[in-house]
Design an enzyme around this catalytic site. Sequence first.
Site, PDB file in Angstrom:
ATOM      1  N   HIS A 162       0.798  -1.233   0.000  1.00  0.00           N
ATOM      2  CA  HIS A 162       0.000   0.000   0.000  1.00  0.00           C
ATOM      3  C   HIS A 162       0.830   1.282   0.000  1.00  0.00           C
ATOM      4  O   HIS A 162       0.408   2.302   0.549  1.00  0.00           O
ATOM      5  CB  HIS A 162      -0.966   0.018   1.188  1.00  0.00           C
ATOM      6  CG  HIS A 162      -2.085  -0.992   1.086  1.00  0.00           C
ATOM      7  ND1 HIS A 162      -2.609  -1.410  -0.101  1.00  0.00           N
ATOM      8  CD2 HIS A 162      -2.800  -1.653   2.051  1.00  0.00           C
ATOM      9  CE1 HIS A 162      -3.594  -2.273   0.123  1.00  0.00           C
ATOM     10  NE2 HIS A 162      -3.721  -2.449   1.410  1.00  0.00           N
ATOM     11  N   HIS A 236      -9.525   2.734   0.643  1.00  0.00           N
ATOM     12  CA  HIS A 236      -9.493   1.621   1.583  1.00  0.00           C
ATOM     13  C   HIS A 236     -10.524   1.747   2.703  1.00  0.00           C
ATOM     14  O   HIS A 236     -10.220   1.485   3.871  1.00  0.00           O
ATOM     15  CB  HIS A 236      -8.070   1.508   2.151  1.00  0.00           C
ATOM     16  CG  HIS A 236      -7.656   0.124   2.498  1.00  0.00           C
ATOM     17  ND1 HIS A 236      -8.143  -0.556   3.588  1.00  0.00           N
ATOM     18  CD2 HIS A 236      -6.790  -0.733   1.890  1.00  0.00           C
ATOM     19  CE1 HIS A 236      -7.578  -1.757   3.647  1.00  0.00           C
ATOM     20  NE2 HIS A 236      -6.755  -1.888   2.617  1.00  0.00           N
ATOM     21  N   GLU A 372     -11.258  -2.882  -3.213  1.00  0.00           N
ATOM     22  CA  GLU A 372     -10.248  -1.932  -3.661  1.00  0.00           C
ATOM     23  C   GLU A 372      -9.976  -2.120  -5.156  1.00  0.00           C
ATOM     24  O   GLU A 372      -9.197  -2.993  -5.543  1.00  0.00           O
ATOM     25  CB  GLU A 372      -8.958  -2.165  -2.857  1.00  0.00           C
ATOM     26  CG  GLU A 372      -9.164  -2.089  -1.361  1.00  0.00           C
ATOM     27  CD  GLU A 372      -8.206  -2.994  -0.590  1.00  0.00           C
ATOM     28  OE1 GLU A 372      -6.978  -2.856  -0.756  1.00  0.00           O
ATOM     29  OE2 GLU A 372      -8.678  -3.857   0.161  1.00  0.00           O
TER      30      GLU A 372
HETATM   31  C1  BGC Z   1      -4.748  -6.159   2.042  1.00  0.00           C
HETATM   32  C2  BGC Z   1      -4.648  -6.979   3.296  1.00  0.00           C
HETATM   33  C3  BGC Z   1      -4.253  -6.077   4.414  1.00  0.00           C
HETATM   34  C4  BGC Z   1      -5.290  -4.996   4.532  1.00  0.00           C
HETATM   35  C5  BGC Z   1      -5.036  -4.031   5.645  1.00  0.00           C
HETATM   36  C6  BGC Z   1      -5.764  -5.098   2.250  1.00  0.00           C
HETATM   37  O1  BGC Z   1      -5.864  -4.309   1.132  1.00  0.00           O
HETATM   38  O2  BGC Z   1      -5.060  -6.954   0.936  1.00  0.00           O
HETATM   39  O3  BGC Z   1      -3.766  -8.034   3.149  1.00  0.00           O
HETATM   40  O4  BGC Z   1      -4.153  -6.776   5.610  1.00  0.00           O
HETATM   41  O5  BGC Z   1      -5.343  -4.292   3.330  1.00  0.00           O
HETATM   42  O6  BGC Z   1      -3.737  -3.769   5.811  1.00  0.00           O
END
Ligand code: BGC
Length: 387
Positions: A162, A236, A372
Amino acid sequence: MSLYNKVLVLHCIPHYVIIFKEGVLSMKTRNYLNRCGRMSVIILCVLFNQLNAKVETMVEKNLYGKLPDGREVYQFTLKNASGATVKLINYGAIVTSLCVPNRNGVIEDVVLGYDSLQGYINDQSYFGAIVGRYGNRINKGTFVLDGKEYHLTINDGENHLHGGKFGFFKALWDAKVVNDSAGPSVAMTYVSPDGEEGYPGNVTITVTYTLTNDNALKIVYEGKTDKPTLLNPTHHSYFNLSGSLTTSILDHKLTIDADSITEIDNRLIPTGRLLDVTNTPFDFRTFHTIGERINDNHLQLQYGKGYDHNWALNSFNGKVRKVVEVYEEKSGRVLEVLTDQPGIQFYSGNFLDGSQKGKGVVYQHRTAFCLEPQCFPDSPNHPNFPS
Ligand code: BGC
């Protein structure tokens, strides 16, 4: 009546959430943002039922808190003509609340969030944030662009997740109220310097949130750079459509228009292979509850600790199309996702464990899910993945 018919009936009453990601990456290859390239992406659009009473549309700006270095963070409350509201802060361009009606017109919050700025400063789960520069994982934080190898911040085991430790979601964005005839709107801009988290090029990213008067929350991304780089931001928010943030999301019903997922290894990194969803717990081409098959004995579910996968969406041709629908029966809320992106990460809140709280409740395991829209995870390392 079949489940499908039930959902069709629901379509007659406008309870919608639409996540919308649209745009054109003016690039030659893959999801790279070229020199002076621009990207215009709409990623989130939320449509709910309209209330009869017409309310004045407005954007209210309030001081939300101060960062440890004294910089001020503001909260913007966008209220549309039918009374739905979204609250945004210019720290992380975060959606802190999204209040929308159920089938009886009762307005309730459908996203997880914290009670103060400190909660978002401490957060490691990306609640409501814009993540990037690259949404999801890059294997060992390494990629090659124009013959040069880049090494990104490692923040998820041995991988990059991310956008790194701070990325877009811990940045203070410049925010201004903008005019959009569709409804109240705020544009947030962040200049990510060359080398930040290991990425090349200065990138100026603007995210515009609009709460349209027909109850859609639209998020538009625009990016500019001065060097070839990667850009794959996403949003998110953690949704629970029931109106109660303590209830499990396992009974929400879901469809995803995808014939395959990108297979992952035990680090949640794509192997490069696409896995046909037929006869697997990943087949959401017709409605299934999230919980129905989540505990099936399937290696991919074990790796993800539930659903934490990228669905390779059908009909990817650069145009916006509906790709997901989620229906919560008790409240009557429906969430629809529209995007022009090739993939969508569906994450069933597997890492929520009761250690986070806000809005008067503790966030327990699988009390929210994320959707997402984005390029496939680790695309820069898989030439067969689309961009
Ligand atoms: C990811 C997860 C992660 C979460 C929060 C998601 O987009 O795919 O693996 O734990 O975000 O961090």
